[in-house]
Design a protein around this motif. Structure first.
Motif, PDB file in Angstrom:
ATOM      1  N   TYR A 122      19.958  11.608  -7.984  1.00 35.23           N
ATOM      2  CA  TYR A 122      19.264  11.567  -6.704  1.00 35.23           C
ATOM      3  C   TYR A 122      17.800  11.200  -6.939  1.00 35.23           C
ATOM      4  O   TYR A 122      17.256  11.435  -8.019  1.00 35.23           O
ATOM      5  N   PRO A 123      17.144  10.630  -5.939  1.00 37.64           N
ATOM      6  CA  PRO A 123      15.781  10.123  -6.141  1.00 37.64           C
ATOM      7  C   PRO A 123      14.738  11.233  -6.276  1.00 37.64           C
ATOM      8  O   PRO A 123      14.858  12.298  -5.669  1.00 37.64           O
ATOM      9  N   TYR A 124      13.727  10.935  -7.067  1.00 36.89           N
ATOM     10  CA  TYR A 124      12.569  11.812  -7.256  1.00 36.89           C
ATOM     11  C   TYR A 124      11.309  11.020  -6.918  1.00 36.89           C
ATOM     12  O   TYR A 124      11.284   9.791  -7.029  1.00 36.89           O
ATOM     13  N   LEU A 125      10.280  11.733  -6.521  1.00 37.67           N
ATOM     14  CA  LEU A 125       8.946  11.140  -6.433  1.00 37.67           C
ATOM     15  C   LEU A 125       8.219  11.470  -7.735  1.00 37.67           C
ATOM     16  O   LEU A 125       8.293  12.597  -8.230  1.00 37.67           O
ATOM     17  N   LYS A 126       7.523  10.475  -8.267  1.00 34.68           N
ATOM     18  CA  LYS A 126       6.873  10.641  -9.560  1.00 34.68           C
ATOM     19  C   LYS A 126       5.428  10.160  -9.483  1.00 34.68           C
ATOM     20  O   LYS A 126       5.160   9.065  -8.979  1.00 34.68           O
ATOM     21  N   ILE A 127       4.512  10.984  -9.978  1.00 29.92           N
ATOM     22  CA  ILE A 127       3.119  10.554 -10.164  1.00 29.92           C
ATOM     23  C   ILE A 127       3.018  10.117 -11.620  1.00 29.92           C
ATOM     24  O   ILE A 127       3.186  10.924 -12.532  1.00 29.92           O
ATOM     25  N   THR A 128       2.766   8.854 -11.820  1.00 28.12           N
ATOM     26  CA  THR A 128       2.799   8.290 -13.174  1.00 28.12           C
ATOM     27  C   THR A 128       1.628   8.786 -14.016  1.00 28.12           C
ATOM     28  O   THR A 128       0.553   9.114 -13.494  1.00 28.12           O
ATOM     29  N   ASN A 129       1.844   8.827 -15.325  1.00 23.38           N
ATOM     30  CA  ASN A 129       0.830   9.272 -16.271  1.00 23.38           C
ATOM     31  C   ASN A 129       0.037   8.052 -16.763  1.00 23.38           C
ATOM     32  O   ASN A 129       0.305   7.511 -17.834  1.00 23.38           O
ATOM     33  N   GLU A 130      -0.939   7.606 -15.960  1.00 24.23           N
ATOM     34  CA  GLU A 130      -1.740   6.421 -16.281  1.00 24.23           C
ATOM     35  C   GLU A 130      -3.197   6.689 -15.914  1.00 24.23           C
ATOM     36  O   GLU A 130      -3.508   7.654 -15.203  1.00 24.23           O
ATOM     37  N   ARG A 131      -4.069   5.834 -16.386  1.00 18.21           N
ATOM     38  CA  ARG A 131      -5.478   5.945 -15.995  1.00 18.21           C
ATOM     39  C   ARG A 131      -5.624   5.783 -14.495  1.00 18.21           C
ATOM     40  O   ARG A 131      -6.417   6.464 -13.847  1.00 18.21           O
ATOM     41  N   ASN A 132      -4.853   4.879 -13.905  1.00 16.97           N
ATOM     42  CA  ASN A 132      -4.814   4.691 -12.452  1.00 16.97           C
ATOM     43  C   ASN A 132      -3.389   4.972 -11.977  1.00 16.97           C
ATOM     44  O   ASN A 132      -2.556   4.065 -11.880  1.00 16.97           O
ATOM     45  N   ARG A 172      -2.979   4.418  -6.440  1.00 13.39           N
ATOM     46  CA  ARG A 172      -2.898   2.973  -6.654  1.00 13.39           C
ATOM     47  C   ARG A 172      -1.533   2.463  -6.190  1.00 13.39           C
ATOM     48  O   ARG A 172      -0.491   2.987  -6.562  1.00 13.39           O
ATOM     49  N   ARG A 173      -1.512   1.365  -5.417  1.00  8.46           N
ATOM     50  CA  ARG A 173      -0.247   0.763  -4.982  1.00  8.46           C
ATOM     51  C   ARG A 173      -0.044  -0.631  -5.569  1.00  8.46           C
ATOM     52  O   ARG A 173       1.077  -1.109  -5.661  1.00  8.46           O
ATOM     53  N   CYS A 174      -1.145  -1.297  -5.936  1.00  8.83           N
ATOM     54  CA  CYS A 174      -1.023  -2.674  -6.410  1.00  8.83           C
ATOM     55  C   CYS A 174      -0.700  -2.698  -7.900  1.00  8.83           C
ATOM     56  O   CYS A 174      -0.751  -1.688  -8.586  1.00  8.83           O
ATOM     57  N   ASN A 175      -0.368  -3.877  -8.401  1.00 11.34           N
ATOM     58  CA  ASN A 175      -0.095  -4.047  -9.829  1.00 11.34           C
ATOM     59  C   ASN A 175      -1.380  -3.940 -10.633  1.00 11.34           C
ATOM     60  O   ASN A 175      -2.485  -4.115 -10.119  1.00 11.34           O
ATOM     61  N   LYS A 176      -1.231  -3.687 -11.927  1.00  4.86           N
ATOM     62  CA  LYS A 176      -2.394  -3.507 -12.792  1.00  4.86           C
ATOM     63  C   LYS A 176      -3.230  -4.777 -12.938  1.00  4.86           C
ATOM     64  O   LYS A 176      -4.418  -4.726 -13.217  1.00  4.86           O
ATOM     65  N   CYS A 182      -6.427  -5.286  -2.495  1.00  2.00           N
ATOM     66  CA  CYS A 182      -5.122  -5.701  -1.963  1.00  2.00           C
ATOM     67  C   CYS A 182      -5.033  -5.390  -0.471  1.00  2.00           C
ATOM     68  O   CYS A 182      -5.892  -4.727   0.116  1.00  2.00           O
ATOM     69  N   PHE A 183      -3.944  -5.836   0.113  1.00  5.39           N
ATOM     70  CA  PHE A 183      -3.702  -5.648   1.545  1.00  5.39           C
ATOM     71  C   PHE A 183      -3.638  -4.163   1.894  1.00  5.39           C
ATOM     72  O   PHE A 183      -4.183  -3.728   2.922  1.00  5.39           O
ATOM     73  N   TYR A 185      -5.135  -1.716   0.472  1.00  9.25           N
ATOM     74  CA  TYR A 185      -6.473  -1.100   0.425  1.00  9.25           C
ATOM     75  C   TYR A 185      -7.171  -1.234   1.779  1.00  9.25           C
ATOM     76  O   TYR A 185      -7.793  -0.289   2.276  1.00  9.25           O
ATOM     77  N   HIS A 186      -7.021  -2.412   2.379  1.00  5.92           N
ATOM     78  CA  HIS A 186      -7.654  -2.632   3.695  1.00  5.92           C
ATOM     79  C   HIS A 186      -6.975  -1.804   4.784  1.00  5.92           C
ATOM     80  O   HIS A 186      -7.590  -1.516   5.809  1.00  5.92           O
ATOM     81  N   LEU A 187      -5.712  -1.420   4.560  1.00  9.86           N
ATOM     82  CA  LEU A 187      -5.014  -0.561   5.524  1.00  9.86           C
ATOM     83  C   LEU A 187      -5.274   0.916   5.263  1.00  9.86           C
ATOM     84  O   LEU A 187      -4.804   1.771   6.013  1.00  9.86           O
ATOM     85  N   GLY A 188      -5.994   1.218   4.168  1.00  6.65           N
ATOM     86  CA  GLY A 188      -6.263   2.603   3.819  1.00  6.65           C
ATOM     87  C   GLY A 188      -5.106   3.286   3.117  1.00  6.65           C
ATOM     88  O   GLY A 188      -5.030   4.510   3.077  1.00  6.65           O
ATOM     89  N   GLN A 189      -4.185   2.480   2.531  1.00 11.30           N
ATOM     90  CA  GLN A 189      -3.003   3.032   1.865  1.00 11.30           C
ATOM     91  C   GLN A 189      -3.035   2.800   0.350  1.00 11.30           C
ATOM     92  O   GLN A 189      -2.020   2.961  -0.328  1.00 11.30           O
ATOM     93  N   CYS A 190      -4.160   2.417  -0.204  1.00 12.14           N
ATOM     94  CA  CYS A 190      -4.334   2.246  -1.644  1.00 12.14           C
ATOM     95  C   CYS A 190      -5.743   2.708  -1.984  1.00 12.14           C
ATOM     96  O   CYS A 190      -6.691   2.449  -1.221  1.00 12.14           O
ATOM     97  N   ILE A 191      -5.889   3.377  -3.110  1.00 12.24           N
ATOM     98  CA  ILE A 191      -7.181   3.942  -3.468  1.00 12.24           C
ATOM     99  C   ILE A 191      -8.185   2.881  -3.903  1.00 12.24           C
ATOM    100  O   ILE A 191      -9.388   3.141  -3.956  1.00 12.24           O
ATOM    101  N   GLY A 192      -7.718   1.672  -4.209  1.00 15.00           N
ATOM    102  CA  GLY A 192      -8.614   0.548  -4.451  1.00 15.00           C
ATOM    103  C   GLY A 192      -9.064   0.356  -5.875  1.00 15.00           C
ATOM    104  O   GLY A 192     -10.164  -0.173  -6.116  1.00 15.00           O
ATOM    105  N   SER A 193      -8.263   0.740  -6.858  1.00 15.94           N
ATOM    106  CA  SER A 193      -8.671   0.571  -8.254  1.00 15.94           C
ATOM    107  C   SER A 193      -8.746  -0.909  -8.650  1.00 15.94           C
ATOM    108  O   SER A 193      -9.389  -1.260  -9.633  1.00 15.94           O
ATOM    109  N   CYS A 194      -8.125  -1.784  -7.879  1.00 13.69           N
ATOM    110  CA  CYS A 194      -8.222  -3.216  -8.158  1.00 13.69           C
ATOM    111  C   CYS A 194      -9.566  -3.782  -7.682  1.00 13.69           C
ATOM    112  O   CYS A 194      -9.997  -4.848  -8.124  1.00 13.69           O
ATOM    113  N   ASP A 195     -10.249  -3.035  -6.808  1.00 15.84           N
ATOM    114  CA  ASP A 195     -11.520  -3.514  -6.246  1.00 15.84           C
ATOM    115  C   ASP A 195     -12.717  -2.855  -6.927  1.00 15.84           C
ATOM    116  O   ASP A 195     -13.764  -3.480  -7.104  1.00 15.84           O
ATOM    117  N   HIS A 196     -12.540  -1.595  -7.331  1.00 16.89           N
ATOM    118  CA  HIS A 196     -13.653  -0.871  -7.950  1.00 16.89           C
ATOM    119  C   HIS A 196     -13.078   0.237  -8.834  1.00 16.89           C
ATOM    120  O   HIS A 196     -11.908   0.601  -8.708  1.00 16.89           O
TER     121      HIS A 196
END
Length: 638
Positions: A122-132, A172-176, A182-183, A185-196
């Protein structure tokens, strides 16, 4: 060979088998006298020294002796019949015995021990172990440093929760490899690590919010969403306000309801089982968020005490899948709950009344229904298989037909002659035992000689390797095949195996059975299970022989055509056969592919030229260049 001599040979074979069995039993009896009155594990082994069953016991002497004393059900009787010798391992406690048993089963995977099914997770939600880090959905829980939450009842529930958290506490929602906002980020659904650059403290704060929410603390997020909804409404942004309202509704109708319901039944598993006719049926209800998230079922033959088998099943269930271990489990009263608590380090109890007792009884009821259904299916299957071969043995007046080997030949005008052999055990095909034969000593279409060669090769080998001989040989044919088979078996090899022929009608359909000794055609009721079984065997052996014949003919024709080409010797031909597999693929290959195989350009061109001779539709490299040139000329002239 006379009837007397055939019986004499069979009698000698039986006497040898009985003597060997008596010797095995005598050795086992010697070891039984040496067994200790201590806990431990026992390993049952067959004649090839393979471990076929592993069990545990509080008292090894009593438990192991019970296998060789008194009557057993059919499943355990079959196990005992294959035991050639056994070993024991003494442990300090019953707990150590259970842990050792689990480890031995995992290592050796004995055929008579139940193999736990690896079902879809069954599916799990996972917070990945990464810098972002990201919040992702996964079906696999592994030790990778990530933080897992769940399981969720389905992907829909996991996705809705993920989308809600993306909007409220985004990571973070976008690729590394993104280099600009990303799109999302402008919707307020990504923390914006690709921008800053985002600090670890910021991430930790978001992750803390997510963890509180997933652990049931929804008051903070509801308050925040209500404030945002009110602000949006004041600005007359009713679409945004409606979105916030839907998020609040999802929390109230799904998350909060589950938190309230799950106070007594959260993160708990319930086991129920039924034992009948040597079989155990186990049902597992996995309770998460106050409802039955998942149901696991297993039905397997019992070779030990049912309550001990179920205790081992529960322990293996979590030892082999540690990530699904709950806070507590409920079990029937005869399961060793104290032992399970020690091994699994979780709460194990048997409810006597109330809702928990009702859930346990429901689980046990489901296990009984599953076992009843299993018995009905077994009865239907046995009528089609075991019942069919018993009926066949009665028609042929032979002791049994549990182990059958069937042969068919295939050739075209006497060329590429091959034979196929299929094997049936207890009325079911044993495909691992199928064999192919390429006729070596006979040229031309000679059914009698073909049959002799195949029968001679097959049963000379079985005798040499001291393998079990079949109860019956079925030939796809009549008198010719039967007489050839009997001639080799009786006059050359000195063995008596019943032989019969599967006779077809003018439409090449199964019609009757020919007795191998009287050569009389035995009429069989076409509605009987025996007749349907013969049909299946005849169709299967014919399919198998034809399939092999096509394979041999294709390879031969492939090689012959290549041998005609100048510059193609055995080595080049073998390279082409191994790489391309078919003429069609060679015909469409380009010169570069030949070059990679080490085939010179001129030779490759000759291969393509010969193989494509007369094939005007193939677009060769030169023809393609001409088509392209004409197309370019047409464009420039226009």
């Amino acid at each position: 060979m006379s009837e007397f001599s055939k019986k004499d040979i069979l009698q000698q074979q039986r006497q040898a088998a009985l003597a060997e069995k008596a010797e095995i039993q005598a050795n086992i009896e010697k070891k039984l006298k040496l067994l200790p009155d201590l806990p431990g594990c026992y390993l049952m082994k067959n004649a090839d020294d393979l471990i076929i069953y592993v069990g545990k016991a509080k008292n090894l002497k009593n438990r192991v002796r019970s296998y060789f004393r008194g009557a057993h059900d059919a499943k355990t009787t079959k196990l005992v019949s294959e035991i050639h010798h056994f070993e024991t391992i003494v442990t300090n406690s019953n707990k150590e015995a259970l842990i050792l048993e689990i480890n031995l089963i995992q290592e050796y995977k004995p055929i008579y021990n139940i193999r736990l099914k690896e079902g879809t997770m069954y599916p799990y939600l996972k917070i990945t172990n990464e810098r972002n880090p990201q919040l992702v959905i996964t079906n696999h829980v592994v030790k990778d440093g990530g933080q897992y939450f769940g399981p969720f009842p389905n992907v829909y529930a996991a996705t809705n929760t993920q989308q809600l958290l993306h909007k409220v506490y985004p990571l973070r929602r976008c690729n590394k490899n993104e280099t600009r906002a990303c799109f999302y980020y402008h919707l307020g659904q990504c923390i914006g690590s690709c921008d800053h650059s985002v600090s670890r403290d910021t991430y930790n704060e978001q992750i803390a919010h997510i963890k509180r929410f997933l652990n049931g603390d929804v008051a903070e997020i509801k308050q925040d969403l209500k404030a945002k909804m009110a602000t949006a409404a004041e600005k007359l942004d009713f679409e945004q306000a409606a979105d916030y309202r839907d998020q609040i509704d999802y929390i109230e109708t799904t998350i909060e309801r589950q938190v309230v319901m799950s106070q007594d039944y959260d993160n708990m598993d319930v086991f129920g089982y039924t034992f009948d006719k040597g079989w155990i049926s186990v049902q597992v209800f996995m309770l998460r968020q106050g409802s039955i998230l998942k149901r696991e079922a297993a039905i397997f033959p019992s070779h030990g005490e049912p309550e001990e088998e179920v205790t081992t099943f529960i322990a293996r269930f979590y030892k082999e899948q540690p990530h699904i271990k709950p806070r507590a489990i409920l079990t029937p009263s005869d399961v060793d709950s104290k032992l399970l608590e020690e091994v699994l380090e979780i709460s194990v109890s048997t409810p006597l009344r109330g809702k928990k007792r009702s859930i346990l009884e429901l689980c046990e009821k489901n296990s009984k229904l599953s076992l009843d259904e299993k018995f009905r299916l077994i009865a239907m299957s046995e009528q089609k298989t075991i019942g069919a071969v018993a009926e066949l043995a009665e028609i042929l007046q032979i002791p049994q037909a549990d182990y059958i080997e069937s042969f068919d030949h295939s050739n075209i005008s006497g060329t590429h002659s091959v034979s196929g052999m299929v094997v049936y055990r207890d009325g079911k095909p044993d495909r691992k035992s199928y064999r192919k034969f390429k006729i070596k000593s006979v040229e031309g279409a000679n059914e009698f000689a073909h049959t002799q060669e195949v029968i001679r090769r097959r049963y000379t080998r079985l005798l040499r390797e001291q393998k079990t001989l079949p109860d019956l040989i079925l030939m796809d044919g009549g008198k010719i095949q039967i007489r050839a088979a009997r001639d080799v078996l009786e006059n050359e090899l000195g063995i008596a195996i019943p032989v019969a022929g599967m006779v077809k009608d003018d439409k090449h359909k199964t019609a009757a059975l020919m007795d191998g000794y009287s050569e009389a055609v035995l009429e069989i009721d076409h509605r009987s299970q025996a007749f349907h079984f013969i049909q299946r065997v005849q169709d299967e052996v014919h399919r198998y022989a034809i399939s092999y014949h096509r394979q041999v003919r294709s390879k031969t024709q492939f090689g012959s055509k290549l041998d005609e080409i100048e510059g193609v010797g055995p080595k080049t031909r073998n390279k082409l056969l191994k790489h391309f597999k078919s003429i069609a693929r060679i015909k469409t290959a380009d010169l570069e592919e030949f070059r990679k195989l080490g085939i010179p350009g001129p030779t490759a061109e000759r291969i393509l030229s010969v193989l494509n001779e007369g094939d005007n539709d193939r677009v060769t490299p030169s023809k393609a260049e001409g088509i392209l040139a004409n197309h370019v000329n047409k464009l420039t002239s226009d």
